[in-house]
Design a protein around this motif. Structure first.
Motif, mmCIF file in Angstrom:
data_model
loop_
_atom_site.group_PDB
_atom_site.id
_atom_site.type_symbol
_atom_site.label_atom_id
_atom_site.label_comp_id
_atom_site.label_asym_id
_atom_site.label_seq_id
_atom_site.Cartn_x
_atom_site.Cartn_y
_atom_site.Cartn_z
ATOM 1 N N LEU A 32 44.342 38.108 44.293
ATOM 2 C CA LEU A 32 44.044 37.042 43.337
ATOM 3 C C LEU A 32 42.657 36.457 43.585
ATOM 4 O O LEU A 32 41.917 36.160 42.629
ATOM 5 C CB LEU A 32 45.109 35.946 43.439
ATOM 6 C CG LEU A 32 46.487 36.276 42.869
ATOM 7 C CD1 LEU A 32 47.464 35.128 43.133
ATOM 8 C CD2 LEU A 32 46.413 36.553 41.374
ATOM 9 N N THR A 33 42.303 36.290 44.841
ATOM 10 C CA THR A 33 40.986 35.741 45.180
ATOM 11 C C THR A 33 39.869 36.654 44.693
ATOM 12 O O THR A 33 38.880 36.194 44.111
ATOM 13 C CB THR A 33 40.875 35.532 46.699
ATOM 14 O OG1 THR A 33 41.914 34.648 47.143
ATOM 15 C CG2 THR A 33 39.529 34.932 47.072
ATOM 16 N N VAL A 34 40.024 37.951 44.931
ATOM 17 C CA VAL A 34 39.012 38.898 44.480
ATOM 18 C C VAL A 34 38.947 38.929 42.956
ATOM 19 O O VAL A 34 37.857 39.016 42.365
ATOM 20 C CB VAL A 34 39.299 40.303 45.047
ATOM 21 C CG1 VAL A 34 38.353 41.341 44.448
ATOM 22 C CG2 VAL A 34 39.154 40.296 46.567
ATOM 23 N N ALA A 35 40.102 38.835 42.284
ATOM 24 C CA ALA A 35 40.117 38.825 40.818
ATOM 25 C C ALA A 35 39.379 37.611 40.265
ATOM 26 O O ALA A 35 38.578 37.715 39.318
ATOM 27 C CB ALA A 35 41.556 38.851 40.316
ATOM 28 N N VAL A 36 39.633 36.435 40.864
ATOM 29 C CA VAL A 36 38.931 35.229 40.424
ATOM 30 C C VAL A 36 37.432 35.354 40.698
ATOM 31 O O VAL A 36 36.599 34.920 39.892
ATOM 32 C CB VAL A 36 39.516 33.983 41.123
ATOM 33 C CG1 VAL A 36 38.684 32.742 40.807
ATOM 34 C CG2 VAL A 36 40.957 33.761 40.690
ATOM 35 N N MET A 37 37.076 35.964 41.831
ATOM 36 C CA MET A 37 35.667 36.156 42.145
ATOM 37 C C MET A 37 34.984 37.035 41.095
ATOM 38 O O MET A 37 33.853 36.754 40.679
ATOM 39 C CB MET A 37 35.513 36.785 43.534
ATOM 40 C CG MET A 37 34.072 37.084 43.917
ATOM 41 S SD MET A 37 33.911 37.760 45.587
ATOM 42 C CE MET A 37 34.159 36.269 46.542
ATOM 43 N N VAL A 38 35.669 38.094 40.666
ATOM 44 C CA VAL A 38 35.103 38.965 39.620
ATOM 45 C C VAL A 38 34.853 38.165 38.347
ATOM 46 O O VAL A 38 33.810 38.293 37.697
ATOM 47 C CB VAL A 38 36.040 40.157 39.353
ATOM 48 C CG1 VAL A 38 35.569 40.935 38.129
ATOM 49 C CG2 VAL A 38 36.093 41.077 40.571
ATOM 50 N N VAL A 39 35.826 37.287 37.974
ATOM 51 C CA VAL A 39 35.672 36.460 36.777
ATOM 52 C C VAL A 39 34.482 35.511 36.940
ATOM 53 O O VAL A 39 33.673 35.339 36.018
ATOM 54 C CB VAL A 39 36.962 35.672 36.506
ATOM 55 C CG1 VAL A 39 36.750 34.668 35.375
ATOM 56 C CG2 VAL A 39 38.098 36.628 36.160
ATOM 57 N N MET A 40 34.352 34.883 38.119
ATOM 58 C CA MET A 40 33.258 33.942 38.334
ATOM 59 C C MET A 40 31.902 34.639 38.322
ATOM 60 O O MET A 40 30.910 34.087 37.828
ATOM 61 C CB MET A 40 33.459 33.224 39.668
ATOM 62 C CG MET A 40 34.622 32.241 39.684
ATOM 63 S SD MET A 40 34.423 30.866 38.524
ATOM 64 C CE MET A 40 35.513 31.404 37.189
ATOM 65 N N VAL A 41 31.847 35.848 38.860
ATOM 66 C CA VAL A 41 30.593 36.608 38.821
ATOM 67 C C VAL A 41 30.223 36.922 37.378
ATOM 68 O O VAL A 41 29.069 36.744 36.949
ATOM 69 C CB VAL A 41 30.716 37.903 39.653
ATOM 70 C CG1 VAL A 41 29.523 38.821 39.410
ATOM 71 C CG2 VAL A 41 30.799 37.572 41.138
ATOM 72 N N GLY A 42 31.197 37.384 36.600
ATOM 73 C CA GLY A 42 30.940 37.660 35.192
ATOM 74 C C GLY A 42 30.541 36.408 34.429
ATOM 75 O O GLY A 42 29.650 36.443 33.566
ATOM 76 N N TRP A 43 31.187 35.292 34.761
ATOM 77 C CA TRP A 43 30.873 34.010 34.142
ATOM 78 C C TRP A 43 29.413 33.630 34.405
ATOM 79 O O TRP A 43 28.677 33.239 33.501
ATOM 80 C CB TRP A 43 31.809 32.948 34.718
ATOM 81 C CG TRP A 43 31.865 31.633 33.993
ATOM 82 C CD1 TRP A 43 30.851 30.739 33.846
ATOM 83 C CD2 TRP A 43 32.990 31.075 33.351
ATOM 84 N NE1 TRP A 43 31.269 29.648 33.159
ATOM 85 C CE2 TRP A 43 32.605 29.824 32.828
ATOM 86 C CE3 TRP A 43 34.302 31.491 33.161
ATOM 87 C CZ2 TRP A 43 33.464 28.985 32.136
ATOM 88 C CZ3 TRP A 43 35.164 30.663 32.477
ATOM 89 C CH2 TRP A 43 34.754 29.437 31.967
ATOM 90 N N GLY A 44 29.011 33.731 35.668
ATOM 91 C CA GLY A 44 27.643 33.380 36.020
ATOM 92 C C GLY A 44 26.612 34.292 35.373
ATOM 93 O O GLY A 44 25.546 33.835 34.938
ATOM 94 N N VAL A 45 26.899 35.589 35.319
ATOM 95 C CA VAL A 45 25.982 36.532 34.686
ATOM 96 C C VAL A 45 25.838 36.219 33.202
ATOM 97 O O VAL A 45 24.720 36.245 32.647
ATOM 98 C CB VAL A 45 26.479 37.984 34.882
ATOM 99 C CG1 VAL A 45 25.664 38.952 34.026
ATOM 100 C CG2 VAL A 45 26.389 38.377 36.353
ATOM 101 N N TRP A 46 26.953 35.863 32.541
ATOM 102 C CA TRP A 46 26.913 35.533 31.107
ATOM 103 C C TRP A 46 26.056 34.300 30.850
ATOM 104 O O TRP A 46 25.204 34.293 29.952
ATOM 105 C CB TRP A 46 28.332 35.308 30.607
ATOM 106 C CG TRP A 46 28.409 34.843 29.184
ATOM 107 C CD1 TRP A 46 28.171 35.575 28.061
ATOM 108 C CD2 TRP A 46 28.754 33.524 28.745
ATOM 109 N NE1 TRP A 46 28.343 34.802 26.935
ATOM 110 C CE2 TRP A 46 28.701 33.534 27.328
ATOM 111 C CE3 TRP A 46 29.105 32.348 29.409
ATOM 112 C CZ2 TRP A 46 28.979 32.404 26.574
ATOM 113 C CZ3 TRP A 46 29.397 31.222 28.663
ATOM 114 C CH2 TRP A 46 29.327 31.255 27.255
#
Length: 420
Positions: free
Chosen positions: A298-312
């Protein structure tokens, strides 16, 4: 002469008893583990294997396996019984370098099987029934199991880690990865005969070794070590540094946060890979259902979302496009999501130490280190936040005054031109 005749008869009878009591068995003594292993192949057509294993109870278990590798091998695992007066011998099977699972083979323990209250020595004197005929059954057992058709047969042995108070009658009890292992070859011709294993001693006989001698080889688990070390570096060093950069330097130097965030993300993925590898080696973790695994994924999944969020957000800002809520909840979600990921990593590392059954000293050391870093950084975060918050109203006020200040070229404002 006549008076010595009874003594002579007694001596001959005692020697005859020893001869009749002798059995054919291959015997090995492993001094590093204070362990004796003896194998006898009865010649009664039963395809049984008589075995004797004696080992200290400071090991969680002692095990012997019929074959040269764990893959497709029958393994007999010995550990203390629940009442700690005898031993449990669990027949198990594995299809690779994984934790073996219970298989319903019939094992009979004979007199002499015990856990000595004085010496703490576990002893199993038993018979594995029809074990030499297992390759004809449905399971793909290793054909290297001792038979009469080969001159030698390989036997593996291994010992588990320090167990503490491990004792159970459960034949499918969870066991930890062995800390040391070895292999030897028994002489089939010297091992076939009636009478079981007899009385094994610390004399090695009818055995050959692939290496120089019956020494234990220390078992290593490089994947588990890499998994733990990498995640400790991520949680205790990289994550807090990236959060500091994002909170207080990201606005002025956004590329710096991009660099630290990328390192943070790549280290996390690199630490997760060996964890996935070792998960398949143990029964408990093979289904990815432990708390450590669930929280980690779950932590890694949230991290992927946050990385995508920041890139966007970064791409839209770089293109001069408006970001909805960029001054409020969008950036706040990204910021607090990153901080939540860091806390989750700190907690999950502790769960990983517990899952791997590390000593209390190791877990206490990690708790002190993680708690110390958290306590040190929280006041630092607060102080920097107050400093940056104090600057924002002042900067906004200066910008407002500058915006409303009349220009020297604003003649209408200065001289009243254009007024009615």
């Amino acid at each position: 002469m006549a008076s010595s005749l009874p003594w002579l008869m007694f001596y001959l009878i005692s020697q005859l008893h020893l001869v009749l009591g002798q059995t054919n068995a291959s015997n090995v003594f492993i001094p590093e583990a204070n362990t004796i292993i003896s194998i006898n192949l009865p010649d009664d057509g039963s395809n049984d294997i008589n075995f004797y294993v004696s080992s200290p109870d400071w090991y969680q278990y002692s095990a012997i396996g019929f074959g040269s590798s764990m893959a497709n091998s029958v393994i007999l695992v010995m550990y203390p019984s629940a009442d700690r007066k005898s031993v449990t011998v669990s027949p198990r099977f594995t299809n690779g370098n994984t934790e073996p699972t219970h298989h319903p083979l019939r094992i009979t323990l004979h007199p002499g099987s015990e856990l000595s209250p004085k010496t703490g020595q576990m002893t199993a004197n038993g018979t594995c029934h029809s074990c030499r005929n297992l390759q004809s059954q449905s399971a793909p057992f290793n054909p290297a199991i001792p038979t009469n058709n080969t001159p030698t047969a390989p036997i593996m042995f291994a010992v588990g880690p320090n167990s503490g108070a491990f004792s159970t009658d459960d034949l499918d009890a969870r066991i930890r990865r062995h800390v040391a292992h070895g292999i030897f070859n028994i002489d089939i011709s010297k091992s076939i005969g009636p009478g079981g294993v007899g009385t094994p001693t610390n004399i090695t006989q009818h055995v050959t070794f692939p290496d120089d001698g019956p020494s234990l080889k220390k078992s290593s688990n490089k994947a588990a070590t890499a998994h733990g070390i990498l995640f400790a570096i991520v949680a205790l060093a990289i994550a807090p540094f990236d959060n500091l950069v994002a909170a207080f330097l990201g606005r002025k130097w956004p590329k710096l946060h991009v660099a630290t965030g990328s390192i943070y993300f790549l280290f996390t993925l690199g630490a997760m890979v060996p964890g996935l590898v070792i998960s398949g080696q143990h029964v408990l973790t093979s289904k990815m259902g432990t708390g450590h695994q669930v929280l980690g994924l779950l932590t890694v999944a949230v991290m992927v979302v946050m990385v995508g969020w920041g890139v966007w957000v970064r791409r839209r800002a770089a293109g001069g496009q408006e970001v909805v809520g960029s001054g409020g909840w969008v950036k706040q979600v990204h910021a607090w999501g990153g901080r939540g990921i860091w806390v989750a990593l700190l907690v999950n590392n502790g769960l990983g130490l517990k899952l791997s059954e590390q000593t209390r000293l190791v877990m206490l050391g990690y708790a002190v280190l993680a708690g110390g870093i958290f306590i040190l950084l929280v006041p630092l975060y607060f102080c920097l936040w107050r400093c940056t918050s104090a600057r924002k109203p002042k900067a906004a006020e200066e910008d407002h005054e500058l915006y409303n200040m009349p220009s020297i070229y604003d003649h209408e404002a200065r001289f009243g031109y254009g007024r009615q």
